[in-house]
Scaffold this motif. Structure first.
Motif, PDB file in Angstrom:
ATOM      1  N   SER A  18       0.834  -1.205   0.000  1.00 54.21           N
ATOM      2  CA  SER A  18       0.000   0.000   0.000  1.00 54.21           C
ATOM      3  C   SER A  18       0.866   1.252   0.000  1.00 54.21           C
ATOM      4  O   SER A  18       2.045   1.216   0.378  1.00 54.21           O
ATOM      5  N   TYR A  19       0.273   2.351  -0.429  1.00 47.95           N
ATOM      6  CA  TYR A  19       0.922   3.658  -0.426  1.00 47.95           C
ATOM      7  C   TYR A  19      -0.101   4.676   0.071  1.00 47.95           C
ATOM      8  O   TYR A  19      -1.248   4.684  -0.380  1.00 47.95           O
ATOM      9  N   ASP A  20       0.302   5.500   1.024  1.00 51.96           N
ATOM     10  CA  ASP A  20      -0.560   6.550   1.570  1.00 51.96           C
ATOM     11  C   ASP A  20       0.180   7.879   1.500  1.00 51.96           C
ATOM     12  O   ASP A  20       1.390   7.936   1.712  1.00 51.96           O
ATOM     13  N   ARG A  21      -0.572   8.951   1.239  1.00 53.15           N
ATOM     14  CA  ARG A  21       0.018  10.293   1.226  1.00 53.15           C
ATOM     15  C   ARG A  21      -1.032  11.277   1.718  1.00 53.15           C
ATOM     16  O   ARG A  21      -2.202  11.181   1.356  1.00 53.15           O
ATOM     17  N   SER A  22      -0.605  12.222   2.558  1.00 52.07           N
ATOM     18  CA  SER A  22      -1.536  13.232   3.047  1.00 52.07           C
ATOM     19  C   SER A  22      -0.807  14.547   3.285  1.00 52.07           C
ATOM     20  O   SER A  22       0.406  14.585   3.484  1.00 52.07           O
ATOM     21  N   ASN A  23      -1.556  15.614   3.271  1.00 54.04           N
ATOM     22  CA  ASN A  23      -1.036  16.954   3.537  1.00 54.04           C
ATOM     23  C   ASN A  23      -1.728  17.499   4.782  1.00 54.04           C
ATOM     24  O   ASN A  23      -2.950  17.470   4.885  1.00 54.04           O
ATOM     25  N   SER A  24      -0.939  18.003   5.718  1.00 49.86           N
ATOM     26  CA  SER A  24      -1.485  18.589   6.928  1.00 49.86           C
ATOM     27  C   SER A  24      -1.552  20.105   6.754  1.00 49.86           C
ATOM     28  O   SER A  24      -0.576  20.739   6.360  1.00 49.86           O
ATOM     29  N   GLY A  30       2.612  20.242   6.660  1.00 50.33           N
ATOM     30  CA  GLY A  30       3.611  19.415   6.000  1.00 50.33           C
ATOM     31  C   GLY A  30       2.976  18.296   5.197  1.00 50.33           C
ATOM     32  O   GLY A  30       1.765  18.122   5.179  1.00 50.33           O
ATOM     33  N   THR A  31       3.828  17.539   4.533  1.00 48.90           N
ATOM     34  CA  THR A  31       3.402  16.400   3.725  1.00 48.90           C
ATOM     35  C   THR A  31       3.906  15.125   4.376  1.00 48.90           C
ATOM     36  O   THR A  31       5.061  15.053   4.791  1.00 48.90           O
ATOM     37  N   TYR A  32       3.040  14.141   4.463  1.00 47.44           N
ATOM     38  CA  TYR A  32       3.363  12.859   5.080  1.00 47.44           C
ATOM     39  C   TYR A  32       2.973  11.730   4.138  1.00 47.44           C
ATOM     40  O   TYR A  32       2.012  11.864   3.384  1.00 47.44           O
ATOM     41  N   GLY A  33       3.693  10.630   4.229  1.00 48.62           N
ATOM     42  CA  GLY A  33       3.353   9.477   3.413  1.00 48.62           C
ATOM     43  C   GLY A  33       3.927   8.211   4.010  1.00 48.62           C
ATOM     44  O   GLY A  33       4.742   8.249   4.935  1.00 48.62           O
ATOM     45  N   SER A  34       3.500   7.090   3.471  1.00 57.10           N
ATOM     46  CA  SER A  34       4.065   5.816   3.911  1.00 57.10           C
ATOM     47  C   SER A  34       3.875   4.776   2.813  1.00 57.10           C
ATOM     48  O   SER A  34       2.948   4.848   2.006  1.00 57.10           O
ATOM     49  N   TYR A  35       4.807   3.844   2.794  1.00 52.40           N
ATOM     50  CA  TYR A  35       4.757   2.681   1.919  1.00 52.40           C
ATOM     51  C   TYR A  35       4.750   1.463   2.831  1.00 52.40           C
ATOM     52  O   TYR A  35       5.456   1.446   3.832  1.00 52.40           O
ATOM     53  N   ARG A  58       7.054  -1.236   6.880  1.00 51.62           N
ATOM     54  CA  ARG A  58       6.450   0.054   6.523  1.00 51.62           C
ATOM     55  C   ARG A  58       7.509   1.140   6.591  1.00 51.62           C
ATOM     56  O   ARG A  58       8.285   1.207   7.540  1.00 51.62           O
ATOM     57  N   LYS A  59       7.534   2.020   5.589  1.00 52.89           N
ATOM     58  CA  LYS A  59       8.457   3.156   5.538  1.00 52.89           C
ATOM     59  C   LYS A  59       7.635   4.433   5.641  1.00 52.89           C
ATOM     60  O   LYS A  59       6.801   4.719   4.788  1.00 52.89           O
ATOM     61  N   TYR A  60       7.819   5.156   6.738  1.00 51.59           N
ATOM     62  CA  TYR A  60       7.168   6.456   6.902  1.00 51.59           C
ATOM     63  C   TYR A  60       8.049   7.503   6.240  1.00 51.59           C
ATOM     64  O   TYR A  60       9.275   7.450   6.334  1.00 51.59           O
ATOM     65  N   ASP A  61       7.424   8.491   5.585  1.00 51.03           N
ATOM     66  CA  ASP A  61       8.185   9.431   4.777  1.00 51.03           C
ATOM     67  C   ASP A  61       7.593  10.838   4.885  1.00 51.03           C
ATOM     68  O   ASP A  61       6.377  11.011   4.806  1.00 51.03           O
ATOM     69  N   GLN A  66      12.183  15.437   9.276  1.00 48.67           N
ATOM     70  CA  GLN A  66      13.147  14.340   9.192  1.00 48.67           C
ATOM     71  C   GLN A  66      12.933  13.282  10.275  1.00 48.67           C
ATOM     72  O   GLN A  66      13.233  12.111  10.059  1.00 48.67           O
ATOM     73  N   ASN A  67      12.431  13.651  11.451  1.00 44.87           N
ATOM     74  CA  ASN A  67      12.197  12.673  12.511  1.00 44.87           C
ATOM     75  C   ASN A  67      11.044  11.718  12.192  1.00 44.87           C
ATOM     76  O   ASN A  67      10.902  10.687  12.839  1.00 44.87           O
ATOM     77  N   TYR A  68      10.233  12.050  11.219  1.00 45.47           N
ATOM     78  CA  TYR A  68       9.123  11.196  10.813  1.00 45.47           C
ATOM     79  C   TYR A  68       9.596  10.041   9.919  1.00 45.47           C
ATOM     80  O   TYR A  68       8.960   9.008   9.830  1.00 45.47           O
ATOM     81  N   ASN A  69      10.744  10.227   9.252  1.00 43.05           N
ATOM     82  CA  ASN A  69      11.260   9.233   8.310  1.00 43.05           C
ATOM     83  C   ASN A  69      11.864   8.058   9.058  1.00 43.05           C
ATOM     84  O   ASN A  69      12.900   8.178   9.701  1.00 43.05           O
ATOM     85  N   LYS A  70      11.212   6.907   8.975  1.00 42.88           N
ATOM     86  CA  LYS A  70      11.729   5.722   9.649  1.00 42.88           C
ATOM     87  C   LYS A  70      11.121   4.468   9.044  1.00 42.88           C
ATOM     88  O   LYS A  70      10.095   4.518   8.367  1.00 42.88           O
ATOM     89  N   TRP A  71      11.771   3.344   9.288  1.00 43.60           N
ATOM     90  CA  TRP A  71      11.270   2.022   8.900  1.00 43.60           C
ATOM     91  C   TRP A  71      10.701   1.330  10.128  1.00 43.60           C
ATOM     92  O   TRP A  71      11.242   1.446  11.221  1.00 43.60           O
ATOM     93  N   VAL A  72       9.622   0.586   9.934  1.00 40.40           N
ATOM     94  CA  VAL A  72       9.026  -0.228  10.996  1.00 40.40           C
ATOM     95  C   VAL A  72       8.860  -1.639  10.438  1.00 40.40           C
ATOM     96  O   VAL A  72       8.340  -1.816   9.334  1.00 40.40           O
ATOM     97  N   TYR A  73       9.327  -2.628  11.203  1.00 43.19           N
ATOM     98  CA  TYR A  73       9.224  -4.032  10.797  1.00 43.19           C
ATOM     99  C   TYR A  73       8.491  -4.820  11.876  1.00 43.19           C
ATOM    100  O   TYR A  73       8.599  -4.508  13.054  1.00 43.19           O
ATOM    101  N   ALA A  74       7.790  -5.863  11.458  1.00 47.63           N
ATOM    102  CA  ALA A  74       7.137  -6.755  12.418  1.00 47.63           C
ATOM    103  C   ALA A  74       7.133  -8.171  11.843  1.00 47.63           C
ATOM    104  O   ALA A  74       6.953  -8.367  10.640  1.00 47.63           O
TER     105      ALA A  74
END
Length: 91
Positions: A18-24, A30-35, A58-61, A66-74
């Protein structure tokens, strides 16, 4: 997007992405997204019981924060018990 295959004897495999993108526009503009992607497999180990394995990434982008950019694994491994129409999972 996703796909599941159950044509193998006692095995079930599924994958998704999945891919998500939103603007706050509120307090934090700002602009936020995730894959994200996931892979799941299960195998019947006894009558009405399956062993279940799932991997999720999941990759937050955000270009703005810059603190929002991270990978999450489970990774999950457990048992699924389905005596009726609705399966019950134990992790």
């Amino acid at each position: 997007v996703g796909y599941s295959y159950t044509g193998l004897r006692r095995w079930s495999i599924s994958a998704g992405a999945s891919y998500d993108r939103s603007n706050s526009e509120g307090n934090v503009i700002g602009t936020y997204g995730s894959y994200s992607a996931n892979l799941s497999a299960s195998r019947q180990v006894a009558r009405m019981t399956h062993a279940v394995f799932t991997f999720y990434a999941r990759k937050y982008d955000s270009a703005d924060f810059q603190n929002y950019n991270k990978w999450v694994y489970a990774v999950n491994l457990g048992l699924s018990f389905a005596p009726g129409d609705i399966p019950i999972r134990f992790w």
